[in-house]
Design a protein around this motif. Structure first.
Motif, PDB file in Angstrom:
ATOM      1  N   ILE A 106       0.855  -1.188   0.000  1.00 27.73           N
ATOM      2  CA  ILE A 106       0.000   0.000   0.000  1.00 27.73           C
ATOM      3  C   ILE A 106       0.887   1.232   0.000  1.00 27.73           C
ATOM      4  O   ILE A 106       1.612   1.493   0.959  1.00 27.73           O
ATOM      5  N   GLY A 107       0.832   2.004  -1.092  1.00 31.04           N
ATOM      6  CA  GLY A 107       1.686   3.177  -1.257  1.00 31.04           C
ATOM      7  C   GLY A 107       2.731   2.935  -2.321  1.00 31.04           C
ATOM      8  O   GLY A 107       3.295   1.832  -2.410  1.00 31.04           O
ATOM      9  N   THR A 108       3.005   3.947  -3.143  1.00 31.73           N
ATOM     10  CA  THR A 108       3.946   3.785  -4.263  1.00 31.73           C
ATOM     11  C   THR A 108       5.169   4.692  -4.118  1.00 31.73           C
ATOM     12  O   THR A 108       5.726   5.148  -5.105  1.00 31.73           O
ATOM     13  N   GLY A 109       5.573   4.978  -2.879  1.00 30.55           N
ATOM     14  CA  GLY A 109       6.809   5.717  -2.658  1.00 30.55           C
ATOM     15  C   GLY A 109       8.015   4.888  -3.051  1.00 30.55           C
ATOM     16  O   GLY A 109       7.900   3.720  -3.444  1.00 30.55           O
ATOM     17  N   LEU A 110       9.205   5.457  -2.914  1.00 27.08           N
ATOM     18  CA  LEU A 110      10.412   4.759  -3.362  1.00 27.08           C
ATOM     19  C   LEU A 110      10.658   3.445  -2.620  1.00 27.08           C
ATOM     20  O   LEU A 110      10.900   2.418  -3.267  1.00 27.08           O
ATOM     21  N   PRO A 111      10.611   3.391  -1.277  1.00 27.85           N
ATOM     22  CA  PRO A 111      10.857   2.099  -0.615  1.00 27.85           C
ATOM     23  C   PRO A 111       9.831   1.038  -1.017  1.00 27.85           C
ATOM     24  O   PRO A 111      10.201  -0.122  -1.260  1.00 27.85           O
ATOM     25  N   GLU A 112       8.554   1.429  -1.084  1.00 25.01           N
ATOM     26  CA  GLU A 112       7.527   0.461  -1.460  1.00 25.01           C
ATOM     27  C   GLU A 112       7.711  -0.014  -2.893  1.00 25.01           C
ATOM     28  O   GLU A 112       7.497  -1.191  -3.198  1.00 25.01           O
ATOM     29  N   SER A 113       8.107   0.886  -3.786  1.00 23.53           N
ATOM     30  CA  SER A 113       8.294   0.511  -5.194  1.00 23.53           C
ATOM     31  C   SER A 113       9.489  -0.424  -5.358  1.00 23.53           C
ATOM     32  O   SER A 113       9.444  -1.363  -6.162  1.00 23.53           O
TER      33      SER A 113
ATOM     34  N   TYR B  64       5.990  27.073  -0.367  1.00 22.64           N
ATOM     35  CA  TYR B  64       6.563  26.594   0.890  1.00 22.64           C
ATOM     36  C   TYR B  64       5.636  25.528   1.468  1.00 22.64           C
ATOM     37  O   TYR B  64       4.405  25.668   1.428  1.00 22.64           O
ATOM     38  N   PHE B  65       6.219  24.469   2.037  1.00 26.06           N
ATOM     39  CA  PHE B  65       5.403  23.491   2.751  1.00 26.06           C
ATOM     40  C   PHE B  65       6.297  22.652   3.668  1.00 26.06           C
ATOM     41  O   PHE B  65       7.513  22.562   3.479  1.00 26.06           O
ATOM     42  N   ASN B  66       5.668  22.068   4.679  1.00 28.93           N
ATOM     43  CA  ASN B  66       6.349  21.145   5.583  1.00 28.93           C
ATOM     44  C   ASN B  66       5.924  19.726   5.253  1.00 28.93           C
ATOM     45  O   ASN B  66       4.741  19.460   5.021  1.00 28.93           O
ATOM     46  N   MET B  67       6.896  18.824   5.236  1.00 30.33           N
ATOM     47  CA  MET B  67       6.643  17.416   4.925  1.00 30.33           C
ATOM     48  C   MET B  67       7.072  16.556   6.107  1.00 30.33           C
ATOM     49  O   MET B  67       8.123  16.773   6.706  1.00 30.33           O
ATOM     50  N   ARG B  68       6.252  15.566   6.415  1.00 26.65           N
ATOM     51  CA  ARG B  68       6.579  14.655   7.510  1.00 26.65           C
ATOM     52  C   ARG B  68       7.808  13.819   7.182  1.00 26.65           C
ATOM     53  O   ARG B  68       7.951  13.316   6.062  1.00 26.65           O
ATOM     54  N   ASP B  69       8.686  13.653   8.178  1.00 23.44           N
ATOM     55  CA  ASP B  69       9.864  12.792   8.064  1.00 23.44           C
ATOM     56  C   ASP B  69       9.694  11.652   9.061  1.00 23.44           C
ATOM     57  O   ASP B  69       9.854  11.835  10.268  1.00 23.44           O
ATOM     58  N   SER B  70       9.352  10.483   8.560  1.00 23.82           N
ATOM     59  CA  SER B  70       9.131   9.314   9.422  1.00 23.82           C
ATOM     60  C   SER B  70      10.293   8.343   9.378  1.00 23.82           C
ATOM     61  O   SER B  70      10.176   7.202   9.849  1.00 23.82           O
ATOM     62  N   SER B  71      11.441   8.774   8.842  1.00 22.93           N
ATOM     63  CA  SER B  71      12.566   7.858   8.631  1.00 22.93           C
ATOM     64  C   SER B  71      13.180   7.362   9.931  1.00 22.93           C
ATOM     65  O   SER B  71      13.786   6.296   9.965  1.00 22.93           O
ATOM     66  N   GLY B  72      13.044   8.127  11.005  1.00 19.23           N
ATOM     67  CA  GLY B  72      13.661   7.724  12.263  1.00 19.23           C
ATOM     68  C   GLY B  72      12.757   6.932  13.177  1.00 19.23           C
ATOM     69  O   GLY B  72      13.126   6.639  14.322  1.00 19.23           O
ATOM     70  N   VAL B  73      11.575   6.553  12.698  1.00 17.63           N
ATOM     71  CA  VAL B  73      10.599   5.846  13.533  1.00 17.63           C
ATOM     72  C   VAL B  73      10.869   4.344  13.465  1.00 17.63           C
ATOM     73  O   VAL B  73      10.923   3.758  12.376  1.00 17.63           O
ATOM     74  N   SER B  74      11.021   3.716  14.612  1.00 17.43           N
ATOM     75  CA  SER B  74      11.238   2.268  14.655  1.00 17.43           C
ATOM     76  C   SER B  74       9.902   1.536  14.602  1.00 17.43           C
ATOM     77  O   SER B  74       8.844   2.095  14.930  1.00 17.43           O
ATOM     78  N   ARG B  75       9.935   0.289  14.209  1.00 12.77           N
ATOM     79  CA  ARG B  75       8.701  -0.493  14.066  1.00 12.77           C
ATOM     80  C   ARG B  75       7.984  -0.656  15.398  1.00 12.77           C
ATOM     81  O   ARG B  75       6.760  -0.706  15.463  1.00 12.77           O
TER      82      ARG B  75
ATOM     83  N   VAL C   7       6.209  -1.593   7.800  1.00 13.74           N
ATOM     84  CA  VAL C   7       5.966  -0.170   7.552  1.00 13.74           C
ATOM     85  C   VAL C   7       7.154   0.430   6.807  1.00 13.74           C
ATOM     86  O   VAL C   7       8.316   0.213   7.182  1.00 13.74           O
ATOM     87  N   CYS C   8       6.866   1.191   5.766  1.00 18.59           N
ATOM     88  CA  CYS C   8       7.891   1.947   5.039  1.00 18.59           C
ATOM     89  C   CYS C   8       7.717   3.436   5.345  1.00 18.59           C
ATOM     90  O   CYS C   8       6.597   3.947   5.375  1.00 18.59           O
ATOM     91  N   SER C   9       8.818   4.104   5.557  1.00 18.67           N
ATOM     92  CA  SER C   9       8.773   5.531   5.869  1.00 18.67           C
ATOM     93  C   SER C   9       8.747   6.359   4.594  1.00 18.67           C
ATOM     94  O   SER C   9       9.057   5.874   3.502  1.00 18.67           O
ATOM     95  N   GLY C  10       8.374   7.627   4.760  1.00 17.82           N
ATOM     96  CA  GLY C  10       8.417   8.561   3.642  1.00 17.82           C
ATOM     97  C   GLY C  10       9.820   9.096   3.447  1.00 17.82           C
ATOM     98  O   GLY C  10      10.793   8.589   4.025  1.00 17.82           O
ATOM     99  N   PRO C  11       9.981  10.145   2.649  1.00 17.80           N
ATOM    100  CA  PRO C  11      11.318  10.705   2.396  1.00 17.80           C
ATOM    101  C   PRO C  11      11.954  11.236   3.676  1.00 17.80           C
ATOM    102  O   PRO C  11      11.273  11.767   4.557  1.00 17.80           O
ATOM    103  N   ASP C  12      13.269  11.083   3.771  1.00 20.42           N
ATOM    104  CA  ASP C  12      14.014  11.657   4.887  1.00 20.42           C
ATOM    105  C   ASP C  12      14.647  12.968   4.434  1.00 20.42           C
ATOM    106  O   ASP C  12      14.510  13.377   3.286  1.00 20.42           O
ATOM    107  N   SER C  13      15.348  13.634   5.352  1.00 15.25           N
ATOM    108  CA  SER C  13      15.918  14.949   5.043  1.00 15.25           C
ATOM    109  C   SER C  13      17.292  14.877   4.404  1.00 15.25           C
ATOM    110  O   SER C  13      17.865  15.910   4.065  1.00 15.25           O
ATOM    111  N   GLY C  14      17.837  13.685   4.228  1.00 19.03           N
ATOM    112  CA  GLY C  14      19.175  13.541   3.664  1.00 19.03           C
ATOM    113  C   GLY C  14      19.228  13.878   2.186  1.00 19.03           C
ATOM    114  O   GLY C  14      18.206  13.914   1.493  1.00 19.03           O
ATOM    115  N   LEU C  15      20.446  14.076   1.697  1.00 14.92           N
ATOM    116  CA  LEU C  15      20.636  14.424   0.291  1.00 14.92           C
ATOM    117  C   LEU C  15      20.411  13.235  -0.622  1.00 14.92           C
ATOM    118  O   LEU C  15      19.829  13.352  -1.698  1.00 14.92           O
ATOM    119  N   GLY C  16      20.869  12.063  -0.219  1.00 14.46           N
ATOM    120  CA  GLY C  16      20.715  10.864  -1.027  1.00 14.46           C
ATOM    121  C   GLY C  16      19.509  10.043  -0.622  1.00 14.46           C
ATOM    122  O   GLY C  16      18.733  10.425   0.259  1.00 14.46           O
TER     123      GLY C  16
END
Length: 646
Positions: free
Chosen positions: A14-21, A551-562, A574-583
């Motif tokens: 469920i979801g077509t972000g990069l980790p899920e894809s 301008y907008f704020n986006m949730r960063d869920s990359s640091g959330v543990s299962r 669970v897959c997280s959304g984009p993080d704040s890193g460059l890569g």
């Protein structure tokens, strides 16, 4: 595609972000039956890219998402048995907040080219008759008022000879008002008295200034498909895990890339180019000969710093900025290394982290160009679609605008057995992968999210002029206040197929401390001059002019543990959304970790097989010749053309 899907799958995603894809591609490649759904009308989730009109529609959808009630869906309570319980999923996407849009350029379709001072003749009429009323549908192409409603992403933009807009170098002041879109309403703010036209120099005072073309708002809407605007700003390290995965899996054949051409630095109010390679260092006019030797010596040490622990072991717990001072580097070199090579923060980066980041930067040099970074043509949103395409090729099924209402959990085993969609259909599977934004508030009640502050700007020229106007640049602007975060600026030219000819697309990102506008507006003012506030002094003339800003704020869920999620069954990942890193290393690592937990004996995204060796289940199988191997794929459940994303 028919409303009724097959009822049995191995994996539902469920979801077509990069980790899920990536996971969808890996699962399908290993022979699993994959159903990949998304409630949105486009691929990528918060990793998506939009045309200009598509982005306006996306903003409108978020406004409607917060203002309107959820549409009624088929009742699903009767489909849950007595021995089962349901975990409801989130009905609204709440990952984007504090959206603010500013239009600084003219909204009059007839305003295309001005000379400095020429605004005096009709500036008041522009302010009174143009910006105080919405654009009429007859003034814009139909695309301005459309929404993304098909399963396909907008077609890629192909420049036409008659649609190119040539810009010349000069300065101009355009509209005297700016339009602000904030949440659910649009406001018009007149400029202050100090900005009125009569205070500007006359036409005669500016006769020596050359002409400069102005891109108007109707032109941007008309050339909407010339834009591919990313929701998340990222680059690909040329030796990074995402590049390696693209090459290994042969997904790279679905995309094209351009090398980032410049690494920039912002120091003492000026933008400078940072020398990266050995040739750049010795050709640089910004560094003295002594500085060049000092820089090369330090970078040579960083390449194999692990072999010389005595050089840094006494400073392991110190800040990297403090360690650089002990190496007798000039302040100029310290700034270059800290902010433009290691790309770290003064206040949070340790010596070991700084040396590791510097080494990674240096190791990525030279693989594809003079900088360590690549950018995908048509935007970052292409990358998730590439992996979706690979999944579809190996039998995966895709459904956009397909909402999942709940997870069905067996009370005795505690495992998830099925999902129920908005049609009331029950779909069974062995494993379930869910993007974080689909989880309900109850499931995420104990989760503490971080936020990313984002700004998307459309400007009329580069922040650092060069012989070629087709430059892709990255700039780190250090914080003014101690403890604050650096702001990452990525500037894209029209050859990346992300903006119309004659404009630049600029992305700003940082970790949030306030709203996106509060975090980023000070940096925007340092680098750009809003078109409605263009000054005529020499300093302001050198700055690019800001035409449009979001301008907008986006949730960063990359640091959330299962373990932070409440009540998730053991076979729901669970897959997280984009993080704040460059890569995108975090997304790749997450996808591989989840895949190995589900299928520990399978290879993660192996190289593709020879087409001649592929055998579909159900086909007549012939004995394998000695020394050869074959790959078995699931028989497609739908005609091939219905599964392959655009």
């Amino acid at each position: 595609m028919a409303d009724n899907l097959p009822t049995e799958f191995d994996v539902v995603i469920i979801g077509t972000g990069l980790p899920e894809s990536i996971l969808a591609a890996a699962c399908s490649r290993s022979g699993q039956r994959v159903l990949h759904v998304d409630s949105r009308s486009y691929y990528g989730g918060n990793w998506a890219s939009f045309s200009f009109s598509g982005l306006l529609s996306w903003l409108k959808e978020y406004q409607q998402n917060s203002d309107t009630k959820e549409e009624t869906a088929a009742a699903w309570e009767d489909l849950v048995h007595e021995t089962e319980e349901a975990i409801a999923l989130c009905k609204k996407d709440e990952t984007i907040q504090h959206t603010e849009v500013f239009c600084y350029t003219s909204q009059n379709a007839e305003d295309s080219v001005y000379e400095i001072g020429a605004l005096q003749k009709n500036a008041s009429s522009v302010a009174s008759s143009t910006l105080t009323k919405p654009l009429h549908s007859a003034e814009l192409p139909e695309e301005r008022h459309s929404h993304i409603t098909s399963n396909e992403m907008p077609a890629k933009y192909t420049p036409k000879s008659d649609s190119k807009i040539s810009l010349e170098e000069t300065d101009v002041e355009e509209s005297l008002e700016k339009e602000k879109y904030c949440g659910d309403k649009t406001c018009v703010h007149p400029v202050s008295d100090g900005d009125k036209v009569e205070n500007k120099p006359t036409v005669e005072d500016n006769m020596n200034q050359p002409k400069r073309s102005v891109i108007t708002y109707p032109q941007m809407v008309k050339e909407s498909r010339g834009f591919n605007i990313d929701l998340v700003s990222k680059l690909l390290y040329s030796q990074g895990s995402l590049i390696d995965l693209l090459i290994k899996s042969n997904v790279s054949r679905y995309a094209e890339f351009k090398n980032v051409t410049r690494i920039l630095a912002f120091r003492e109010g000026k933008v400078e180019q940072v020398p990266c390679s050995r040739a750049d260092v010795f050709n640089s006019k910004e560094l003295t000969m002594v500085e060049k030797r000092m820089l090369m010596k330090f970078l040579t040490f960083c390449v194999d710093y692990e072999q010389h622990p005595d050089e840094y072991q006494d400073f392991q717990q110190c800040l990297f900025s403090e360690y650089l001072k002990t190496k007798k580097l000039t302040p100029n070199l310290q700034h270059f290394i800290l902010h433009s090579i290691a790309m770290t923060s003064d206040s949070s980066c340790t010596t070991l982290d700084g040396l590791k980041a510097t080494k990674n930067f240096l190791q990525c040099l030279g693989r594809f160009g003079n900088t360590p970074f690549l950018f995908p043509l048509y935007g970052q949103g292409e990358i998730p679609q590439c992996f979706c395409r690979m999944c579809a090729v190996f039998g995966g099924i895709y459904c956009l605008r397909h909402k999942i209402q709940c997870l069905v959990v067996d009370k005795e085993s505690g495992r998830c057995k099925a999902v129920i969609d908005h049609f009331g259909q029950r779909i069974n599977a062995n494993y379930f992968i869910v993007e974080d934004s689909y989880l309900s508030k109850e499931t995420c009640s104990t989760v503490q999210y971080k936020q990313i502050s984002r700004a998307v700007l459309i400007t009329d020229q580069s922040i650092l002029k060069a012989d070629s106007d087709q430059q892709i640049s990255i700039l780190i602007v250090p914080p003014v206040e101690p403890g604050a975060c650096s702001v990452r600026v990525t500037e894209l030219c029209s050859s990346t197929m992300t903006c119309m000819k004659g404009t630049y697309l600029v992305h700003l990102s940082c970790e949030s401390s306030k709203t996106a506008r509060e975090d980023l507006e000070s940096v925007v003012k340092k680098l750009f001059t809003p078109l409605a506030e263009t000054e005529v002094d020499k300093e302001e003339l050198r700055k690019p002019r800001l035409l449009w800003a979001l301008y907008f704020n986006m949730r960063d869920s990359s640091g959330v543990s299962r373990s932070s999620y409440c009540g998730l069954p053991c076979n729901v990942y669970v897959c997280s959304g984009p993080d704040s890193g460059l890569g995108s290393e975090h997304a790749v690592k997450l996808a591989e970790t989840v895949f190995r937990e589900i299928f520990p004996s399978e290879e993660f995204c192996p190289p593709p097989p020879n087409p001649e060796d592929i055998i579909f289940d159900g086909d007549d199988k012939q004995p394998d010749a000695p020394g050869t191997s074959t790959v078995t794929m699931a028989k497609p459940l739908y005609p091939r053309e219905t599964m392959i994303p655009p």
